[in-house]
Design a protein around this motif. Sequence first.
Motif, mmCIF file in Angstrom:
data_model
loop_
_atom_site.group_PDB
_atom_site.id
_atom_site.type_symbol
_atom_site.label_atom_id
_atom_site.label_comp_id
_atom_site.label_asym_id
_atom_site.label_seq_id
_atom_site.Cartn_x
_atom_site.Cartn_y
_atom_site.Cartn_z
ATOM 1 N N TYR A 123 -9.625 9.200 -9.825
ATOM 2 C CA TYR A 123 -8.393 9.986 -9.793
ATOM 3 C C TYR A 123 -7.471 9.385 -8.740
ATOM 4 O O TYR A 123 -7.743 9.467 -7.553
ATOM 5 C CB TYR A 123 -8.712 11.446 -9.491
ATOM 6 N N LYS A 124 -6.377 8.799 -9.191
ATOM 7 C CA LYS A 124 -5.509 8.046 -8.288
ATOM 8 C C LYS A 124 -4.788 8.947 -7.297
ATOM 9 O O LYS A 124 -4.409 8.524 -6.219
ATOM 10 C CB LYS A 124 -4.481 7.257 -9.092
ATOM 11 N N TYR A 125 -4.582 10.214 -7.688
ATOM 12 C CA TYR A 125 -3.853 11.125 -6.810
ATOM 13 C C TYR A 125 -4.756 11.754 -5.752
ATOM 14 O O TYR A 125 -4.299 12.520 -4.921
ATOM 15 C CB TYR A 125 -3.150 12.214 -7.638
ATOM 16 N N PHE A 126 -6.048 11.426 -5.802
ATOM 17 C CA PHE A 126 -6.976 11.902 -4.780
ATOM 18 C C PHE A 126 -7.280 10.771 -3.801
ATOM 19 O O PHE A 126 -7.131 9.599 -4.136
ATOM 20 C CB PHE A 126 -8.302 12.314 -5.421
ATOM 21 N N THR A 127 -7.756 11.120 -2.620
ATOM 22 C CA THR A 127 -8.269 10.089 -1.708
ATOM 23 C C THR A 127 -9.666 9.692 -2.189
ATOM 24 O O THR A 127 -10.253 10.368 -3.036
ATOM 25 C CB THR A 127 -8.390 10.631 -0.277
ATOM 26 N N GLY A 128 -10.169 8.584 -1.633
ATOM 27 C CA GLY A 128 -11.513 8.149 -1.984
ATOM 28 C C GLY A 128 -12.524 9.257 -1.735
ATOM 29 O O GLY A 128 -13.384 9.549 -2.570
ATOM 30 N N MET A 129 -12.385 9.909 -0.577
ATOM 31 C CA MET A 129 -13.313 10.972 -0.211
ATOM 32 C C MET A 129 -13.220 12.141 -1.187
ATOM 33 O O MET A 129 -14.245 12.667 -1.637
ATOM 34 C CB MET A 129 -13.005 11.434 1.220
ATOM 35 N N SER A 134 -4.668 5.443 -5.169
ATOM 36 C CA SER A 134 -3.561 4.655 -5.732
ATOM 37 C C SER A 134 -3.185 3.489 -4.821
ATOM 38 O O SER A 134 -2.548 2.545 -5.258
ATOM 39 C CB SER A 134 -2.348 5.552 -5.973
ATOM 40 N N THR A 135 -3.591 3.546 -3.540
ATOM 41 C CA THR A 135 -3.269 2.446 -2.629
ATOM 42 C C THR A 135 -4.408 1.422 -2.545
ATOM 43 O O THR A 135 -4.308 0.454 -1.808
ATOM 44 C CB THR A 135 -3.007 2.967 -1.201
ATOM 45 N N TYR A 136 -5.495 1.652 -3.286
ATOM 46 C CA TYR A 136 -6.650 0.761 -3.194
ATOM 47 C C TYR A 136 -6.460 -0.506 -4.007
ATOM 48 O O TYR A 136 -5.806 -0.499 -5.046
ATOM 49 C CB TYR A 136 -7.909 1.472 -3.734
ATOM 50 N N SER A 137 -7.084 -1.588 -3.558
ATOM 51 C CA SER A 137 -7.148 -2.797 -4.372
ATOM 52 C C SER A 137 -8.284 -2.630 -5.380
ATOM 53 O O SER A 137 -9.098 -1.716 -5.257
ATOM 54 C CB SER A 137 -7.427 -3.997 -3.493
ATOM 55 N N LEU A 138 -8.320 -3.543 -6.369
ATOM 56 C CA LEU A 138 -9.377 -3.447 -7.375
ATOM 57 C C LEU A 138 -10.760 -3.516 -6.729
ATOM 58 O O LEU A 138 -11.668 -2.769 -7.094
ATOM 59 C CB LEU A 138 -9.212 -4.573 -8.407
ATOM 60 N N GLY A 139 -10.892 -4.393 -5.744
ATOM 61 C CA GLY A 139 -12.177 -4.525 -5.052
ATOM 62 C C GLY A 139 -12.598 -3.232 -4.375
ATOM 63 O O GLY A 139 -13.766 -2.834 -4.424
ATOM 64 N N VAL A 151 -20.675 5.978 1.653
ATOM 65 C CA VAL A 151 -19.397 5.373 2.033
ATOM 66 C C VAL A 151 -19.658 4.233 3.008
ATOM 67 O O VAL A 151 -19.093 3.135 2.892
ATOM 68 C CB VAL A 151 -18.474 6.429 2.678
ATOM 69 N N GLU A 152 -20.583 4.502 3.940
ATOM 70 C CA GLU A 152 -20.987 3.480 4.911
ATOM 71 C C GLU A 152 -21.623 2.281 4.190
ATOM 72 O O GLU A 152 -21.291 1.120 4.454
ATOM 73 C CB GLU A 152 -21.989 4.116 5.885
ATOM 74 N N MET A 153 -22.497 2.593 3.234
ATOM 75 C CA MET A 153 -23.218 1.533 2.521
ATOM 76 C C MET A 153 -22.293 0.580 1.780
ATOM 77 O O MET A 153 -22.549 -0.619 1.719
ATOM 78 C CB MET A 153 -24.188 2.150 1.494
ATOM 79 N N VAL A 154 -21.230 1.107 1.159
ATOM 80 C CA VAL A 154 -20.354 0.224 0.396
ATOM 81 C C VAL A 154 -19.210 -0.310 1.249
ATOM 82 O O VAL A 154 -18.350 -1.051 0.758
ATOM 83 C CB VAL A 154 -19.763 0.933 -0.859
ATOM 84 N N GLY A 155 -19.196 0.057 2.530
ATOM 85 C CA GLY A 155 -18.213 -0.504 3.449
ATOM 86 C C GLY A 155 -16.789 -0.017 3.227
ATOM 87 O O GLY A 155 -15.839 -0.795 3.251
ATOM 88 N N LEU A 156 -16.637 1.280 3.002
ATOM 89 C CA LEU A 156 -15.286 1.809 2.769
ATOM 90 C C LEU A 156 -14.841 2.787 3.859
ATOM 91 O O LEU A 156 -13.774 3.385 3.748
ATOM 92 C CB LEU A 156 -15.235 2.539 1.420
ATOM 93 N N SER A 157 -15.655 2.913 4.911
ATOM 94 C CA SER A 157 -15.410 3.967 5.902
ATOM 95 C C SER A 157 -13.973 4.029 6.409
ATOM 96 O O SER A 157 -13.393 5.106 6.511
ATOM 97 C CB SER A 157 -16.339 3.764 7.096
ATOM 98 N N HIS A 158 -13.370 2.867 6.658
ATOM 99 C CA HIS A 158 -12.045 2.896 7.288
ATOM 100 C C HIS A 158 -10.925 3.280 6.335
ATOM 101 O O HIS A 158 -9.831 3.605 6.761
ATOM 102 C CB HIS A 158 -11.749 1.547 7.939
ATOM 103 N N ARG A 159 -11.161 3.238 5.015
ATOM 104 C CA ARG A 159 -10.082 3.569 4.082
ATOM 105 C C ARG A 159 -10.391 4.794 3.220
ATOM 106 O O ARG A 159 -9.626 5.116 2.318
ATOM 107 C CB ARG A 159 -9.807 2.376 3.163
ATOM 108 N N ILE A 160 -11.503 5.464 3.494
ATOM 109 C CA ILE A 160 -11.975 6.490 2.570
ATOM 110 C C ILE A 160 -11.010 7.668 2.462
ATOM 111 O O ILE A 160 -10.976 8.372 1.457
ATOM 112 C CB ILE A 160 -13.411 6.954 2.950
ATOM 113 N N ASN A 161 -10.194 7.893 3.500
ATOM 114 C CA ASN A 161 -9.267 9.016 3.433
ATOM 115 C C ASN A 161 -7.877 8.633 2.949
ATOM 116 O O ASN A 161 -6.924 9.408 3.066
ATOM 117 C CB ASN A 161 -9.210 9.720 4.787
ATOM 118 N N ASP A 162 -7.750 7.418 2.391
ATOM 119 C CA ASP A 162 -6.478 7.014 1.785
ATOM 120 C C ASP A 162 -6.499 7.341 0.298
ATOM 121 O O ASP A 162 -7.565 7.390 -0.317
ATOM 122 C CB ASP A 162 -6.250 5.506 1.959
ATOM 123 N N LYS A 163 -5.314 7.512 -0.250
ATOM 124 C CA LYS A 163 -5.217 7.760 -1.698
ATOM 125 C C LYS A 163 -5.719 6.545 -2.479
ATOM 126 O O LYS A 163 -5.437 5.410 -2.127
ATOM 127 C CB LYS A 163 -3.757 8.026 -2.083
#
Lengths: 304, 336
Positions: A90-96, A132-137, A118-130
Amino acid sequence: MMAQILELKEVSKRLGNKDVVRDVNLSVSSSEIFGFLGPNGAGKTTTIRMIVGLIKPTSGQINICGYSIKKDFKKAMSNVGCIIESPDMYKYFTGMENLQHFAAMDKRITKERIDEVVEMVGLSHRINDKVSTYSLGMRQRLGIAQAIMGRPKLLILDEPTNGLDPAGIAEFRHLIRRLAYEEGMGVFISSHILSELQLICDTVAIVSKGRVVKSVKVKEIVEDMIVEWFLDKPERAIEILKERWNIDGEQSRKNSVKACIGTVRVEDINRTFFNEGLVISYCESHGNSLEELFLKLTEGDEIV
Amino acid sequence: MKLYNLVKNEVFKMIGKKRLYITLGIAFVIIVAFAYGQYHSLDRTKENLSKRIGIEATSDWRQVLQQQLIDIKRRMDSPYMDDDRRANLRVRAEQMQFYLDEDINPLEVSAVTFSTKFIEQSLLFLLPLLMIILSADIVSGELSGGTIKLLLVRGVSRWKILLSKYITIILLEALVMFFVLIFSIGVSGIFFGYGGWTTPVVTGFKVVAGKLVTSDIVNVPGWKYLMMTYGLAYFVAVVVGSVSFMISTLVRSTAASIGIVLSTLIGGTLLTNFLEDWKLPRYFFTANLRLTDYISGSLNPIEGMDMTFSLTVLSVWIIISIFVSFAYFTRRDILV
């Protein structure tokens, strides 16, 4: 004997008047990393969609942890984590928020578990961003996080390294090995890139035009060398190969013989040729039969 | 417990993708415009009246009503008037006479009468439109966004996921109706004052063969009449919500979904022009949306259509929509 996590028996799917998948048989056990290799349009994604119940097989049986996907959908699916095709979130939600959304559908998943993946996949620093701002990776990482969140016995990943950078791919391999060998997950990975699967999988099945054309242990492929000799009497060489090692050689060019030598050592063959009086100008190896087969399939394949 | 979680998820998604805010925003803007317009036209009416019959505003509403009654009677005598229109005018005249006899001022505008009027006027288009905006992408949105692939592979059965979406629509429609009520009372009160709660409203008009039957007429206080209107409006909202839910399940793109429901709504309303002579359109849901006309007595009556008929037709539409949605969604192949 390892437990069968996933089992497909004679699974077929007709869409319109095309057989997209025909009589597929395969099984994945716990702690096994299973590669599903095929060119685009070979029926990989259709097979995966049938495994997770998004489409119904025309015939055949699919069992996950012993539960039929048809009769015991809920029990079967509560053992599965997956990404299918692209990691659409869901692009309008944050990762979390995305993870919380899916976690709410499975009461086994705790808040601590979410933080852990979240720690395991290495997303901790961006998990609270929407998203829609994420890269494909990053979306791929989030996809993996939601798939492993519920500690599934079967993890299904469809083209999981799309969009990951080389460092990300290495990290991903490490994570998958850890999940399979430490936590005992059965992992089912599809890809159209052989080299990628060879590096991580225990077993690889090649699909083409909806059929599994070959299924091999990766350990065996590595030893499964194709060698080509350039020598003066190819007919004689073929005879010797057949007599001594029961190897089927074929004359590939005017003065050359090609053969898949399995576990036989090239040195032994060369010595015998020499002793038999053949003159070898040179010999070369062509990688393994799987690669050759796969290339043949990918090159000459019209898409089903 | 699990269904509760699923519904909670759906509500969060509605908030997340701003559907709920958009719906409420549109409702608010239109209510403000409507109230402002009403305020101005009321001003104009007062002016016209004082010019024509030389009385001051609505202070003496009996005089105004009597003047209107004379107008209507004059129009009825016109030789160019056809029978249908004449019957319609006769009903209106009788209604006015009733107000005069019972000493009820129908011209008084207050927050309560405005809110009642507003919802009566929106039943045919505005309210359905709001409900379509709210619900048209609840399933198709997951399909076009690809998220359905993650939603349906969770050890939760498909029907339960669909049910949670339907419940969410029913709940949010109630919420939207509630806010529409709050907005319209809040905004119109600024223009017309916050009164009218106890002013009697006449209901129970019945028309039999072009004649007004007053035997069943009752007076209810304004607030009660308001609640009746909103109750019926909510029922209309549920009908439209169910139909657009069904369309949303059947098609893949949100644009197609909204387009189909809207054209159904407009096309269906056009069909109602033939209601007199052609029986079939009356079984279409759009022909039955103006439920409040049955209690306010302002309907151009059509033989064989009454409150019971419309409620039955609409209920059947709800049931069919739910049935089709579930039957299709639980069987379909997800190929997106």
